[in-house]
Every structure is written in C-alpha cells, then in structure tokens.
Design a protein around this motif. Structure first.
Motif, short mmCIF file in Angstrom:
data_model
loop_
_atom_site.label_atom_id
_atom_site.label_comp_id
_atom_site.label_asym_id
_atom_site.label_seq_id
_atom_site.Cartn_x
_atom_site.Cartn_y
_atom_site.Cartn_z
N GLY A 142 0.82 -1.21 0.00
CA GLY A 142 0.00 0.00 0.00
C GLY A 142 0.85 1.25 0.00
O GLY A 142 0.56 2.23 -0.70
N GLU A 143 1.94 1.21 0.77
CA GLU A 143 2.78 2.40 0.89
C GLU A 143 3.56 2.69 -0.39
O GLU A 143 3.71 3.85 -0.79
N VAL A 144 4.07 1.66 -1.05
CA VAL A 144 4.84 1.91 -2.27
C VAL A 144 3.92 2.38 -3.40
O VAL A 144 4.28 3.23 -4.21
N ILE A 145 2.69 1.87 -3.43
CA ILE A 145 1.72 2.36 -4.42
C ILE A 145 1.43 3.83 -4.17
O ILE A 145 1.46 4.66 -5.08
N GLN A 146 1.15 4.17 -2.92
CA GLN A 146 0.84 5.55 -2.57
C GLN A 146 2.02 6.47 -2.88
O GLN A 146 1.84 7.59 -3.39
N THR A 147 3.21 6.02 -2.60
CA THR A 147 4.40 6.82 -2.87
C THR A 147 4.54 7.11 -4.36
O THR A 147 4.85 8.24 -4.76
N SER A 148 4.30 6.11 -5.19
CA SER A 148 4.41 6.32 -6.64
C SER A 148 3.32 7.26 -7.15
O SER A 148 3.55 8.05 -8.07
N LEU A 149 2.16 7.21 -6.54
CA LEU A 149 1.07 8.12 -6.92
C LEU A 149 1.41 9.55 -6.56
O LEU A 149 1.12 10.49 -7.31
N ASP A 150 2.04 9.74 -5.40
CA ASP A 150 2.38 11.08 -4.92
C ASP A 150 3.58 11.68 -5.63
O ASP A 150 3.61 12.87 -5.93
N GLN A 151 4.59 10.85 -5.91
CA GLN A 151 5.86 11.38 -6.41
C GLN A 151 5.88 11.57 -7.93
O GLN A 151 6.56 12.47 -8.43
N LEU A 152 5.16 10.74 -8.66
CA LEU A 152 5.24 10.79 -10.12
C LEU A 152 4.23 11.77 -10.71
O LEU A 152 3.16 11.98 -10.15
N SER A 153 4.60 12.35 -11.83
CA SER A 153 3.71 13.26 -12.54
C SER A 153 2.89 12.44 -13.54
O SER A 153 3.39 12.09 -14.62
N TRP A 154 1.66 12.13 -13.19
CA TRP A 154 0.84 11.24 -14.00
C TRP A 154 0.12 11.97 -15.14
O TRP A 154 -0.39 11.33 -16.06
N GLY A 155 0.08 13.29 -15.08
CA GLY A 155 -0.57 14.06 -16.15
C GLY A 155 -2.07 14.07 -16.00
O GLY A 155 -2.66 13.29 -15.24
N LYS A 156 -2.71 14.96 -16.76
CA LYS A 156 -4.16 15.13 -16.66
C LYS A 156 -4.90 14.79 -17.96
O LYS A 156 -6.10 15.00 -18.06
N ASN A 157 -4.18 14.29 -18.95
CA ASN A 157 -4.82 13.93 -20.21
C ASN A 157 -5.62 12.64 -20.03
O ASN A 157 -5.07 11.59 -19.71
N ALA A 158 -6.92 12.73 -20.23
CA ALA A 158 -7.81 11.57 -20.02
C ALA A 158 -7.55 10.46 -21.03
O ALA A 158 -7.98 9.32 -20.84
N ASP A 159 -6.84 10.77 -22.12
CA ASP A 159 -6.55 9.76 -23.14
C ASP A 159 -5.27 8.99 -22.87
O ASP A 159 -4.95 8.05 -23.58
N ASP A 160 -4.50 9.41 -21.86
CA ASP A 160 -3.26 8.70 -21.53
C ASP A 160 -3.58 7.38 -20.83
O ASP A 160 -4.58 7.27 -20.11
N LEU A 161 -2.72 6.40 -21.04
CA LEU A 161 -2.83 5.11 -20.35
C LEU A 161 -1.87 5.13 -19.17
O LEU A 161 -0.66 5.30 -19.36
N LYS A 162 -2.40 5.01 -17.96
CA LYS A 162 -1.59 5.14 -16.74
C LYS A 162 -1.69 3.83 -15.94
O LYS A 162 -2.77 3.46 -15.48
N LEU A 163 -0.55 3.17 -15.81
CA LEU A 163 -0.54 1.83 -15.23
C LEU A 163 0.52 1.68 -14.15
O LEU A 163 1.65 2.17 -14.29
#
Length: 392
Positions: A142-163
């Motif tokens: 749970g913590e490593v998932i949360q860390t990657s969500l917080d630290q990485l720039s996932w972008g706001k384009n709804a057409d991007d594939l984010k995995l």
C-alpha cells in the motif's frame, strides 16, 4: 443610402474579425449574407502517453524477478512499436522504477526507493535495473503504491494510459497504509493497478493481491518468478548484434553528457549480452525503434529534433573528431552519420523480418513469465483508451 452601406460594411468587418457572431447580425444583413462554411483550423495532434510505474520487491527471495525484468525490458518496449493511438499516432512511452521491501533502504521511508522517475531514456532505465540488488526487508504494498502516486507526474490527459505494476510475494495488506486507500487515490488519478504475485495463484488471492488489482479494474496475475526465460536462438542473431556495433558508431556524443552517455550505451549492450545473446538482439531492436531517443547527447538525434544549432556549439562541446572543424564540415559529418544510421536500421529491420519468420516456425515458443503478464495486461487495458496494435 451611403450611410446604410457604410454600416453594412462595418458589420461585415466585425463578423469577419470574429467580434460579431452570425446570431448577433441584424436581420437585413443576415438575409443578404451568403451562407459560408468556415473550417476550423486543425492543430497538431495531441500526444498520448503510456505511463508505466514498475514497483518491484527487492527482498531476498526476488532475485529471479529482477533477472526477468532485466531480460524482458526490451520485449515490452518492442511491443509498443506496434501500438497505435486512436488518432493514428504512436504513443509516447515513459517508464518509472521503484524498489521496495529491502533492508538496505530507509525504514523511515517505508523501505521504499524511487530508482528512477518517468523516463524515456532506455539506457538509463536499463542501468538502474542492473543496479538493483536484493536483501531481506519489510514489504509494504500500500505504501509503495501511494508513494508512486504522490511522487510521479501522471498528467491530466484523459486519453493517456496510466498503469502501475507491482510485483512481490508477501501479503498485500502489510504496513500501516491500507492498500484500499491507495487504490481509491489511484482511481481518482485514472491509474490502473495491476498486481503480480510471485508464487501460487491461490496463495496470492488469499493474501489480497487479487483484491488490490480489481479495486481499480486491474489484472491480478501469478507468475513463477524463478523460472528461467527460454529464448529462441536463430541464425540471424549474430548478424543483428554485429549491426548493433555498426549502429553505435553513428552516434556523435556532444556536450557535457556525450562521452558518459556513449559509454553507458556500450555498457548496457554488454549487460544485455551477459543475460543472453537473444536479449542483446532484443535490445538492438529497441535501439532501432522510435523509442530510443538520445537528442540530449547525440548530435544526429539533436539536429533531427531541432534541439541544437550547430552555430551555437562551442568547440568544447564537440567530440575530438569535430574539434576545430567549420560549421559546414560539422553538418556534412552529421549528415553522413545520419545516412549511415538509416542504412544500418534498414538492414536490422530486414534481418529481423527473417528472424521473426524463423521464430514463427518453431514449435516451442519463448516463455517469459513477467513479460507475458505485463504485455497481456497492457494490451487489454489499452483498448479503453482506443489503442490498437498492428499485426506483426
């Protein structure tokens, strides 16, 4: 009459300038204005990204997982050479790498480390993968998932594939941070979590690995991480590897990074070869694709991408073979290297076509546990963003 004509001309000018809409026109002017079709200018197509975060358990029992990741990185990259976005363009691929569950990491950070953020630099990504070592530790999914969500720039384009792909073998619910809370935040960011349990499929289900995936519409997969990857050798492998050596000679290192990045390129070639000759071939194919970008240090790519002006380069920025040369001589040298590269790339492609035909005839197909899990999930989830794959 003249005044009415002037008013009409003024209103027409406003309409053409975009300051007056057709709905705001007086009836007498609308009635005498021919209908026209105004074409909306078409701008450049918006780039779609595939953002993949790999979260790998590097505790004692995970040597096999790390070895599979090292060997199969290039299979994943090469798979995307067949991908198409809904608008017909190639997706931009960036990959991030985290390690967790290793006693060598800081306990205050939850035994988690961002090895590299989202990058398109394949050589650097390979270098980071080969730098990983294993050691016992606490594994907090749970913590490593949360860390990657917080630290990485996932972008706001709804057409991007984010995995997110998280792989490990301890219970998914360990640690203070509930994986369910992390999954809810992933959904808010339109990020899909895929879980890869290294062990028995039933054991992974019983330890919440499947639940960790289904909460965001991801895939749960179980693999034998210690299984040796079976590579199919072909008569064309050595030819492709020789062509890779020629390909490297077309790179012109420049600036402060040039020499170091050329050395890194050679080192990662050697790392791939040490894994298996077939891995070296697959790395060559990745280097031969549009995903191998080096404009930050290679003059051929930099000029192609219009990221440098030859006239702006100082003599100290240039490699030894170009020092003291005129701008014309430098441009001619770059053009020659570009032509050489194009010729070699065509040779690699034609040789690989023969290699692919040879592999297709073999009864035994190549087996890569981690690679198959990743590609299966990627291609399935990419359909939600209108991605398609060309036939190989």
């Amino acid at each position: 009459m003249k005044q009415a004509k002037n008013i009409t001309l003024s209103l027409m000018s406003l309409l053409l300038a975009g300051s007056l809409s057709a709905a705001e026109m007086p009836d007498f002017l609308r009635a005498n204005t021919p209908e026209t079709t105004v074409e909306t200018p078409v701008g450049p197509l918006k780039q779609q990204y595939v953002r993949i975060a790999l979260l790998l358990d590097t505790s004692n029992s995970m040597d096999g997982l790390i070895n599979q990741a090292k060997a199969q990185l290039w299979d994943i990259v090469n798979e995307f050479t067949y991908a198409r976005c809904g608008n017909g363009t190639r997706p931009q691929l960036v990959i991030s790498l985290y390690e967790y569950g290793n006693d060598n990491l800081s306990s205050e950070e939850g035994y988690i480390r961002q090895v590299i953020g989202f990058t398109e630099d394949l050589d650097e990504l390979s270098e980071k993968l080969f730098s990983l070592t294993t050691n016992g530790g606490e594994e907090y999914c749970g913590e490593v998932i949360q860390t990657s969500l917080d630290q990485l720039s996932w972008g706001k384009n709804a057409d991007d594939l984010k995995l997110i792909f998280i792989a490990g073998n301890e219970p998914f619910n360990q640690g203070k941070l509930d994986y369910k809370d992390a999954a809810l935040q992933a959904k808010e960011k339109d990020v899909i979590i895929n879980t890869i349990f290294c062990g028995n499929v039933r054991q992974g289900i019983n330890t919440q690995w499947k639940d960790g995936a289904v909460m965001t519409g991801g895939e749960y997969m179980a693999i034998d991480h210690n299984r040796q990857v079976v590579h199919i050798k072909t008569p064309y492998d050595k030819v492709i590897i020789e062509l890779n050596g020629k390909l490297n000679k077309t790179y012109i290192g420049y600036g402060s990074r040039g020499r170091a990045k050329k050395a890194m390129q050679a080192t990662q070639d050697a790392n791939a070869m040490a894994m298996d000759e077939a891995v070296a071939v697959k790395r060559t194919l990745s280097k031969n694709s549009s995903y191998y970008k080096n404009s930050s240090w290679d003059l051929v790519d930099a000029v192609e991408e219009e990221e440098v002006e030859i006239a702006d380069l100082k003599d100290s920025d240039l490699p030894e073979e170009l020092k003291g040369k005129s701008e014309k001589q430098i441009k001619e040298y770059i053009a020659k290297k570009k032509a050489d590269r194009s010729k070699i790339q065509k040779e690699i492609n034609s040789t690989n076509a023969k290699r692919a035909a040879y592999i297709a005839k073999q009864q035994d197909q190549e087996k890569g546990e981690l690679e198959n899990a990743l590609i299966t999930a990627i291609k399935k989830q990419a359909t939600s963003k209108n991605f398609t794959w060309d036939k190989k």
